[in-house]
Design a protein around this motif. Sequence first.
Motif, mmCIF file in Angstrom:
data_model
loop_
_atom_site.group_PDB
_atom_site.id
_atom_site.type_symbol
_atom_site.label_atom_id
_atom_site.label_comp_id
_atom_site.label_asym_id
_atom_site.label_seq_id
_atom_site.Cartn_x
_atom_site.Cartn_y
_atom_site.Cartn_z
ATOM 1 N N LYS A 64 -21.935 11.064 -32.502
ATOM 2 C CA LYS A 64 -20.892 11.496 -31.578
ATOM 3 C C LYS A 64 -19.535 11.512 -32.272
ATOM 4 C CE LYS A 64 -21.753 10.021 -27.559
ATOM 5 N NZ LYS A 64 -21.930 9.127 -26.395
ATOM 6 N N GLY A 65 -18.814 12.610 -32.084
ATOM 7 C CA GLY A 65 -17.512 12.765 -32.719
ATOM 8 C C GLY A 65 -17.568 13.376 -34.100
ATOM 9 N N ARG A 66 -18.766 13.456 -34.679
ATOM 10 C CA ARG A 66 -18.922 14.038 -36.023
ATOM 11 C C ARG A 66 -19.759 15.318 -36.009
ATOM 12 N NH1 ARG A 66 -21.667 11.409 -39.796
ATOM 13 N NH2 ARG A 66 -23.040 10.308 -38.331
ATOM 14 N N PHE A 67 -20.702 15.396 -35.088
ATOM 15 C CA PHE A 67 -21.599 16.551 -35.009
ATOM 16 C C PHE A 67 -21.287 17.362 -33.754
ATOM 17 C CE2 PHE A 67 -25.500 14.754 -37.525
ATOM 18 C CZ PHE A 67 -24.659 14.412 -38.572
ATOM 19 N N THR A 68 -21.476 18.672 -33.865
ATOM 20 C CA THR A 68 -21.278 19.568 -32.731
ATOM 21 C C THR A 68 -22.409 20.576 -32.671
ATOM 22 O OG1 THR A 68 -18.868 19.374 -32.916
ATOM 23 C CG2 THR A 68 -19.739 21.227 -31.633
#
Length: 124
Positions: A64-68
């Motif tokens: 979370k916060g690094r991958f989209t």
Amino acid sequence: VQLQASGGGLVQTGGSLRLSCAASGRTFRSSVMSWFRQAPGKEREFVGYISQSGGMTYYADSVKGRFTISRDNAKNTVYLQMSNLKPEDTAVYYCAGQSSYSGPYRYATTYDYWGQGTQVTVSS
């Protein structure tokens, strides 16, 4: 539906990669799409999912916060943008599709079809 994942490779810690998963078949647009990963000697791990329209996404705490995750239904493709990569992100990454709801998205057994996997290696 057949899935073809691509975009993996070797990257240094802190780097970025974008994975793609191209689908053939009519059910892609009506499928929830997810990414999983599996490191050597470990169980397959849920990374995140995206709803049919792309309006909803959900991620494992570890990314979370690094991958989209995103998708382009006109191209029958789902993407995984990975940033600030860490050595512990090293794994084979798989895309998967669930054409109708058959259970919680974090469980691999609920998916109808899978891509072949693409290797991501993050060097320290």
